[in-house]
Scaffold this motif. Structure first.
Motif, PDB file in Angstrom:
ATOM      1  N   GLN A 264     -14.794  24.534   1.312  1.00  0.00           N
ATOM      2  CA  GLN A 264     -13.563  23.770   1.141  1.00  0.00           C
ATOM      3  C   GLN A 264     -13.274  23.670  -0.345  1.00  0.00           C
ATOM      4  OE1 GLN A 264     -13.103  19.975   3.113  1.00  0.00           O
ATOM      5  NE2 GLN A 264     -14.041  20.687   5.026  1.00  0.00           N
ATOM      6  N   VAL A 265     -12.023  23.892  -0.718  1.00  0.00           N
ATOM      7  CA  VAL A 265     -11.613  23.730  -2.109  1.00  0.00           C
ATOM      8  C   VAL A 265     -10.323  22.936  -2.145  1.00  0.00           C
ATOM      9  CG1 VAL A 265     -12.697  25.897  -2.821  1.00  0.00           C
ATOM     10  CG2 VAL A 265     -10.266  25.883  -2.200  1.00  0.00           C
ATOM     11  N   ASP A 266     -10.096  22.203  -3.231  1.00  0.00           N
ATOM     12  CA  ASP A 266      -8.841  21.495  -3.406  1.00  0.00           C
ATOM     13  C   ASP A 266      -7.737  22.474  -3.788  1.00  0.00           C
ATOM     14  OD1 ASP A 266     -10.150  19.174  -2.832  1.00  0.00           O
ATOM     15  OD2 ASP A 266     -10.080  18.350  -4.868  1.00  0.00           O
ATOM     16  N   ASP A 267      -6.501  22.108  -3.432  1.00  0.00           N
ATOM     17  CA  ASP A 267      -5.386  23.027  -3.684  1.00  0.00           C
ATOM     18  C   ASP A 267      -4.980  23.084  -5.153  1.00  0.00           C
ATOM     19  OD1 ASP A 267      -4.145  20.588  -3.995  1.00  0.00           O
ATOM     20  OD2 ASP A 267      -2.752  20.817  -2.324  1.00  0.00           O
ATOM     21  N   ASP A 268      -5.555  22.228  -5.996  1.00  0.00           N
ATOM     22  CA  ASP A 268      -5.254  22.282  -7.426  1.00  0.00           C
ATOM     23  C   ASP A 268      -6.365  22.964  -8.225  1.00  0.00           C
ATOM     24  OD1 ASP A 268      -7.160  20.297  -7.237  1.00  0.00           O
ATOM     25  OD2 ASP A 268      -5.845  18.670  -7.904  1.00  0.00           O
ATOM     26  N   TYR A 423     -24.825  12.472  -4.959  1.00  0.00           N
ATOM     27  CA  TYR A 423     -23.681  13.139  -5.587  1.00  0.00           C
ATOM     28  C   TYR A 423     -22.906  14.001  -4.582  1.00  0.00           C
ATOM     29  CZ  TYR A 423     -20.999  16.500  -8.330  1.00  0.00           C
ATOM     30  OH  TYR A 423     -19.991  17.296  -8.835  1.00  0.00           O
ATOM     31  N   CYS A 424     -21.591  13.880  -4.626  1.00  0.00           N
ATOM     32  CA  CYS A 424     -20.728  14.772  -3.843  1.00  0.00           C
ATOM     33  C   CYS A 424     -19.341  14.779  -4.449  1.00  0.00           C
ATOM     34  CB  CYS A 424     -20.663  14.324  -2.384  1.00  0.00           C
ATOM     35  SG  CYS A 424     -19.646  15.413  -1.351  1.00  0.00           S
ATOM     36  N   MET A 425     -18.908  15.921  -4.920  1.00  0.00           N
ATOM     37  CA  MET A 425     -17.552  16.105  -5.448  1.00  0.00           C
ATOM     38  C   MET A 425     -16.866  17.138  -4.576  1.00  0.00           C
ATOM     39  SD  MET A 425     -15.320  15.271  -7.860  1.00  0.00           S
ATOM     40  CE  MET A 425     -16.155  14.662  -9.328  1.00  0.00           C
ATOM     41  N   GLY A 426     -15.871  16.700  -3.787  1.00  0.00           N
ATOM     42  CA  GLY A 426     -15.252  17.572  -2.794  1.00  0.00           C
ATOM     43  C   GLY A 426     -14.330  18.636  -3.353  1.00  0.00           C
ATOM     44  N   MET A 427     -14.188  18.697  -4.663  1.00  0.00           N
ATOM     45  CA  MET A 427     -13.291  19.660  -5.304  1.00  0.00           C
ATOM     46  C   MET A 427     -13.581  21.096  -4.875  1.00  0.00           C
ATOM     47  SD  MET A 427     -12.964  20.272  -9.393  1.00  0.00           S
ATOM     48  CE  MET A 427     -12.828  18.520  -9.715  1.00  0.00           C
ATOM     49  N   ASN A 428     -14.864  21.462  -4.813  1.00  0.00           N
ATOM     50  CA  ASN A 428     -15.263  22.750  -4.228  1.00  0.00           C
ATOM     51  C   ASN A 428     -16.641  22.593  -3.613  1.00  0.00           C
ATOM     52  OD1 ASN A 428     -17.449  24.526  -5.837  1.00  0.00           O
ATOM     53  ND2 ASN A 428     -16.326  23.262  -7.334  1.00  0.00           N
ATOM     54  N   MET A 429     -16.745  22.941  -2.340  1.00  0.00           N
ATOM     55  CA  MET A 429     -17.980  22.731  -1.586  1.00  0.00           C
ATOM     56  C   MET A 429     -18.252  23.923  -0.689  1.00  0.00           C
ATOM     57  SD  MET A 429     -17.239  18.857  -0.175  1.00  0.00           S
ATOM     58  CE  MET A 429     -18.903  18.627   0.433  1.00  0.00           C
ATOM     59  N   GLY A 430     -19.507  24.364  -0.680  1.00  0.00           N
ATOM     60  CA  GLY A 430     -19.969  25.249   0.371  1.00  0.00           C
ATOM     61  C   GLY A 430     -20.580  24.379   1.458  1.00  0.00           C
ATOM     62  N   LEU A 431     -20.305  24.676   2.720  1.00  0.00           N
ATOM     63  CA  LEU A 431     -20.721  23.812   3.829  1.00  0.00           C
ATOM     64  C   LEU A 431     -21.403  24.635   4.910  1.00  0.00           C
ATOM     65  CD1 LEU A 431     -17.295  22.055   3.797  1.00  0.00           C
ATOM     66  CD2 LEU A 431     -19.414  20.786   3.451  1.00  0.00           C
ATOM     67  N   ASP A 432     -22.637  24.262   5.240  1.00  0.00           N
ATOM     68  CA  ASP A 432     -23.319  24.945   6.336  1.00  0.00           C
ATOM     69  C   ASP A 432     -22.861  24.305   7.642  1.00  0.00           C
ATOM     70  OD1 ASP A 432     -24.879  26.416   7.989  1.00  0.00           O
ATOM     71  OD2 ASP A 432     -26.808  25.716   7.232  1.00  0.00           O
ATOM     72  N   THR A 433     -21.658  24.654   8.045  1.00  0.00           N
ATOM     73  CA  THR A 433     -21.068  24.078   9.246  1.00  0.00           C
ATOM     74  C   THR A 433     -21.602  24.733  10.518  1.00  0.00           C
ATOM     75  OG1 THR A 433     -19.128  25.312   8.396  1.00  0.00           O
ATOM     76  CG2 THR A 433     -18.929  22.954   8.531  1.00  0.00           C
ATOM     77  N   ARG A 434     -22.660  25.502  10.406  1.00  0.00           N
ATOM     78  CA  ARG A 434     -23.377  25.954  11.606  1.00  0.00           C
ATOM     79  C   ARG A 434     -24.146  24.782  12.211  1.00  0.00           C
ATOM     80  NH1 ARG A 434     -27.266  30.367   9.435  1.00  0.00           N
ATOM     81  NH2 ARG A 434     -27.594  28.642   7.981  1.00  0.00           N
ATOM     82  N   ARG A 435     -24.473  23.789  11.372  1.00  0.00           N
ATOM     83  CA  ARG A 435     -25.212  22.608  11.803  1.00  0.00           C
ATOM     84  C   ARG A 435     -24.319  21.379  11.640  1.00  0.00           C
ATOM     85  NH1 ARG A 435     -28.780  25.630   8.478  1.00  0.00           N
ATOM     86  NH2 ARG A 435     -30.784  26.168   9.429  1.00  0.00           N
ATOM     87  N   LEU A 436     -24.685  20.318  12.351  1.00  0.00           N
ATOM     88  CA  LEU A 436     -23.944  19.067  12.259  1.00  0.00           C
ATOM     89  C   LEU A 436     -23.933  18.567  10.820  1.00  0.00           C
ATOM     90  CD1 LEU A 436     -22.607  16.561  13.653  1.00  0.00           C
ATOM     91  CD2 LEU A 436     -24.929  15.593  13.769  1.00  0.00           C
ATOM     92  N   LEU A 437     -22.758  18.224  10.330  1.00  0.00           N
ATOM     93  CA  LEU A 437     -22.571  17.545   9.055  1.00  0.00           C
ATOM     94  C   LEU A 437     -21.855  16.224   9.318  1.00  0.00           C
ATOM     95  CD1 LEU A 437     -21.383  20.497   6.763  1.00  0.00           C
ATOM     96  CD2 LEU A 437     -23.599  19.333   6.688  1.00  0.00           C
ATOM     97  N   PRO A 438     -21.983  15.239   8.436  1.00  0.00           N
ATOM     98  CA  PRO A 438     -21.300  13.959   8.661  1.00  0.00           C
ATOM     99  C   PRO A 438     -19.809  14.082   8.431  1.00  0.00           C
ATOM    100  CG  PRO A 438     -22.380  13.954   6.519  1.00  0.00           C
ATOM    101  CD  PRO A 438     -22.814  15.227   7.216  1.00  0.00           C
ATOM    102  N   PRO A 439     -19.033  13.123   8.925  1.00  0.00           N
ATOM    103  CA  PRO A 439     -17.584  13.139   8.669  1.00  0.00           C
ATOM    104  C   PRO A 439     -17.259  12.537   7.308  1.00  0.00           C
ATOM    105  CG  PRO A 439     -18.126  11.247  10.020  1.00  0.00           C
ATOM    106  CD  PRO A 439     -19.419  12.002   9.813  1.00  0.00           C
ATOM    107  N   PHE A 440     -16.086  12.816   6.828  1.00  0.00           N
ATOM    108  CA  PHE A 440     -15.518  12.124   5.683  1.00  0.00           C
ATOM    109  C   PHE A 440     -14.814  10.864   6.188  1.00  0.00           C
ATOM    110  CE2 PHE A 440     -15.814  16.532   4.433  1.00  0.00           C
ATOM    111  CZ  PHE A 440     -16.183  16.495   3.093  1.00  0.00           C
ATOM    112  N   MET A 441     -14.776   9.831   5.359  1.00  0.00           N
ATOM    113  CA  MET A 441     -13.922   8.700   5.695  1.00  0.00           C
ATOM    114  C   MET A 441     -12.489   9.233   5.702  1.00  0.00           C
ATOM    115  SD  MET A 441     -13.233   5.626   6.481  1.00  0.00           S
ATOM    116  CE  MET A 441     -12.513   4.017   6.119  1.00  0.00           C
TER     117      MET A 441
END
Length: 641
Positions: A264-268, A423-441
Motif C-alpha cells: 500500500q502506498v499513499d497517493d502523494d 512503529y508504523c508509517m502507512g505512507m508505504n508498506m509491504g504487507l504479507d496479506t497471505r496471513r491475517l493482519l489487524p485492521p486499521f481504525m
C-alpha cells in the motif's frame, strides 16, 4: 561485531517488562537513593550501549546529580526501555561512594542477566536460530499494489505512473487496486481512463473500487462470514459523522488482497528510490527505534539532494517491489541464519528473539523510508535523536532551529533490519496479506498507529522489516515548515492517539496472550467493548488514566534526556524543558482525553469517542471472520472487477 568481553549493555526479558519489581535492587542502593527501585530501573534503561561498568556508573551518577526525573508510572516500561537516551560521558568530579554503590548494582544486573556482553548477546542470537527447523523457502513475490485516494485526480495519475513505470527485471506487480473515496466529479472519467491506459501499457490488471463496489463487497462479506452489516460498514466506510476515512480505505485494500502479498502506498508518494547514506551490508536486529534523519530547509533542497543522489544503474536497487520482497513474508530466524554477520547494537529485548524461535514467525510488514515531507504530526521527537542524527541536529544553533521546524527530511535506516517496535508509517508498506493482519481504525488520522500497536502487541509471531531506501513524499499545499511553538507541541490528543494509549495499556494488563493473533484481537475487542459500555464517567476516567500514563512515560523520557545530556547546547536544553512542561500541562489538563479531531462540544466529542471505540471493539472481534470471508470470496471470484 566483536567487542571486549568487559563491556556490557542492557537486555530486557519478558518478565522484566511485565513485572514491576522483577529487576534486582541492592540494599546499598536504598541507602543511596530514597527511590531505589525507580533508580534501578533508570540505571538499567541508561545502559544502552556497550560500555564498561565503571563508565555506566559515571554516566548514571552524573545524570542523577544533574537532576531528578519526574514520576514514572508502573508498567509501560517496555516503551521507556526502547527509547532511553545515550549521550556523552560527563567529565566532572563525582562522589566515590556513589560510584561504588552504583557499580555494585550494575554487577547485580550482570549476575541477573540484565546486562550482557557482546559475545553473550551473539550467543543468544545463535542459539535462537540454530534450533530452528524451518526451510528457507522462496516466497511468492508481491502481486498487488493498493492505493487509497480521495479527490486527488492528477496526483493519483502521477503516483500510479511512477510505480508502474519503474519495475525492472520482471519484478513488477500484476494487479493495481485503487480505493476511490472521492466526492468530486471526474468529467468523462478522464482520471480513470488515464490510469486504465497506464495499466494496459504495463500489463497490469486494474480494480477500481468506488463506493458502489465497496457496498457490494461489504454485503458479500457480511453474508459469507455471518458478520453484522454495521460491522462491515464501519470497517469499509467508517462513520458518517467523520469525514476522514483513510483507515476504511486501507481495510478495503487489505481484504481485497487477502491471500496474496501486497503493498500500500499513499497517493502523494512518487516511486523515486534513493539509497540510505552510508548503507551497510549487514542485516540488523532491533527492538528500538533505529531511523536516522537528515533535515532540509525546504523543498528546493530536497529536489537538489534527489538529483545528486541517484541509484546506481537500473537494477533492483531502483525497484520498490524488489526491496520489499527481500524481507516480506520471510522467517526472521532463517534470514539471520543465512547472514555472515549480524548487527545487534539495537537489540535490547528478548521479545524479538522469542518471536524468532517460533516456527511460524514471519516478517508481516515492511517499510522503506521517506524523502520529502515528514508525514509526522509532531516534531518534539527530534530532540531525542541518537548518535549521528542528534549530533548533526545540534552542531549549529541556526541550523538546529531550522531543523526543528522543517517538515522536509530524509528518514532512513542504514541496514536491512528486522524489528519489533510499535512503529508504523502507512505512507508505504509491504504487507504479507497471505496471513491475517489487524485492521486499521477506519476513521481519523494516525490510523496506521493503531495498526502498528495491534501488530506489535497482539500478533506474537509477526515482525517488521525495514529497508535502507526511501521514496519521495510530496503532498500538495503543505507548508515546508512550522513555527517553533508548533514544533514543540505535544498535543492535544486526537481520537487515535487516545486509542493507541488504550491499546498499549491493555496489552500491559494482559500477560497471558497466546500465539493466536485472531484470538488476541477478539479478546482486546471484547475488552474495549466492555470499556465503552460502561457509564460515561467510568469510561472517561479509565481512558484518562491510560492517556496520563503514556504522557508521563514520554515526559519522563525527555526529562531523562535532559539529565543525561549534560554537555548538550543550552538551546537544545531550553526546548527539551519546554517539551517537558508541555507534557505536564497536557497531562494535567481537564480536557486530556477529549479528542481534538471530533466535532461538537466537549460532551458531544466524549460521547462520540465512546461510540467509536465500541464500534472499533466490535470490528476487532469480527475481523478474523471478515478476513476468512475475504479469502474465500477471492478464491471463488464472487466479485467481478
Amino acid at each position: 561485531m566483536r567487542r571486549e568481553d568487559n563491556k556490557y549493555r542492557r537486555f530486557y526479558t519478558e518478565s522484566d517488562i511485565s513485572s514491576n519489581n522483577s529487576i534486582p535492587v541492592s540494599t546499598d542502593l536504598f541507602h543511596l537513593y530514597s527511590d531505589a527501585n525507580k533508580a534501578a530501573e533508570e540505571l538499567l534503561a541508561s545502559c544502552k550501549q556497550f560500555r564498561s561498568l565503571a563508565q555506566h556508573a559515571r554516566r548514571f551518577v552524573a545524570a542523577r546529580q544533574n537532576g531528578q526525573n519526574p514520576e514514572s508510572p508502573s508498567g509501560l516500561k517496555q516503551l521507556l526501555g526502547s527509547i532511553a537516551p545515550v549521550w556523552l560521558t560527563p567529565q566532572q568530579d563525582l562522589p566515590e561512594r556513589n560510584l561504588q554503590i552504583v557499580q555494585q548494582q550494575l554487577e547485580l544486573f550482570v549476575q541477573s542477566g540484565n546486562l550482557i556482553t557482546s559475545n553473550e548477546l551473539s550467543a543468544k542470537v545463535t542459539s535462537c536460530v540454530s534450533a530452528l527447523d524451518v526451510a528457507d523457502e522462496s516466497t511468492p513475490g508481491i502481486q498487488v499494489l493498493g492505493i487509497p485516494t480521495c479527490n486527488r485526480n492528477q496526483m493519483l495519475v502521477r503516483c500510479v505512473e511512477s510505480y508502474l513505470s519503474n519495475p525492472v527485471n520482471g519484478s513488477g506487480i500484476s494487479h493495481l487496486h485503487i480505493v476511490d473515496d472521492s466526492d468530486q466529479t471526474d468529467p468523462d472519467n478522464q482520471n480513470r481512463q488515464a490510469i486504465n491506459k497506464l495499466c494496459r501499457r504495463h500489463e497490469t490488471n486494474l480494480l477500481w473500487i468506488d463506493r458502489s463496489y465497496r457496498t457490494r463487497f461489504a454485503e458479500q462479506l457480511s453474508k459469507a462470514g455471518d458478520i453484522p452489516e454495521d460491522v462491515t460498514q464501519f470497517a469499509l466506510f467508517g462513520d458518517s459523522r467523520i469525514p476522514f476515512t483513510a483507515g476504511a480505505s486501507r481495510n478495503t485494500l487489505l481484504l481485497q488482497a487477502a491471500g496474496t502479498k501486497s503493498t500500500q502506498v499513499d497517493d502523494d508518494t512518487i516511486n523515486e528510490i534513493r539509497p540510505a547514506p552510508n548503507m551497510q551490508d549487514e542485516l540488523a536486529l532491533s527492538t528500538e527505534e533505529s531511523h536516522k534523519f537528515v533535515f532540509f530547509p525546504g523543498r528546493d533542497a530536497v529536489s537538489e539532494f534527489t538529483k545528486q543522489h541517484k541509484p546506481n544503474g537500473s537494477g533492483t536497487g531502483n525497484n520498490f517491489f524488489s526491496h520489499h520482497n527481500t524481507l516480506l513474508g520471510r522467517h526472521p530466524g532463517v534470514l539471520v541464519h543465512n547472514e555472515d554477520e549480524v548487527d545487534y547494537d539495537r537489540l535490547s529485548q528478548d521479545r524479538l528473539l522469542k518471536k524468532m524461535r517460533k516456527q511460524d514467525a514471519h516478517i508481516a510488514v515492511t517499510f522503506l523510508g521517506a524523502l520529502g515531507d515528514s508525514g509526522m504530526n509532531h516534531h518534539w521527537q527530534r530532540l531525542a535523536r541518537n548518535e549521528h542524527s542528534f549530533r548533526k541536529l545540534v552542531e549549529d544553533e541556526s541550523s538546529y532551529h531550522e531543523a526543528m521546524c522543517t517538515r522536509q527530511l530524509f528518514r532512513f535506516v542504514s541496514h536491512r533490519s528486522i524489528g519489533d517496535t510499535i512503529y508504523c508509517m502507512g505512507m508505504n508498506m509491504g504487507l504479507d496479506t497471505r496471513r491475517l493482519l489487524p485492521p486499521f481504525m477506519p476513521v481519523q488520522r494516525n490510523e496506521d498507529g493503531t495498526f502498528g500497536v495491534l501488530l506489535h502487541r497482539y500478533f506474537p509471531t509477526a515482525c517488521k522489516g525495514y529497508l535502507p531506501y526511501a521514496i519521495r513524499h510530496d503532498p500538495p499545499g503543505r507548508d515546508f515548515s512550522v513555527d517553533k511553538e508548533e514544533a514543540l507541541r505535544v498535543g492535544p490528543l486526537r481520537t487515535n492517539d487516545i486509542l493507541v494509549a488504550v491499546l498499549l495499556a491493555l496489552s500491559e494488563q494482559n500477560d497471558n496472550m497466546g500465539n493466536n493473533g485472531a484470538k488476541n484481537l477478539a479478546a482486546v475487542g471484547k475488552h474495549i467493548k466492555n470499556m465503552s459500555g460502561a457509564p460515561e464517567k467510568v469510561f472517561q476516567e479509565e481512558v484518562r488514566d491510560y492517556c496520563a500514563d503514556l504522557l508521563t512515560i514520554r515526559m519522563t523520557f525527555v526529562q531523562q534526556l535532559l539529565n543525561e545530556r549534560i554537555d548538550a547546547p543550552d538551546y537544545w536544553k531550553r526546548d527539551a524543558e519546554q517539551v517537558v512542561a508541555n507534557f505536564k500541562s497536557l497531562r494535567d489538563s481537564a480536557d486530556l482525553c477529549v479528542p481534538s479531531d471530533l466535532p461538537g462540544s466537549t460532551g458531544e466529542r466524549l460521547a462520540l469517542l465512546q461510540d467509536l471505540m465500541k464500534k472499533y471493539g466490535d470490528l476487532l472481534v469480527h475481523w478474523p471472520a471478515m478476513w476468512r470471508a475475504a479469502v474465500a470470496l477471492d478464491k471463488v471470484e464472487t466479485l467481478s472487477c
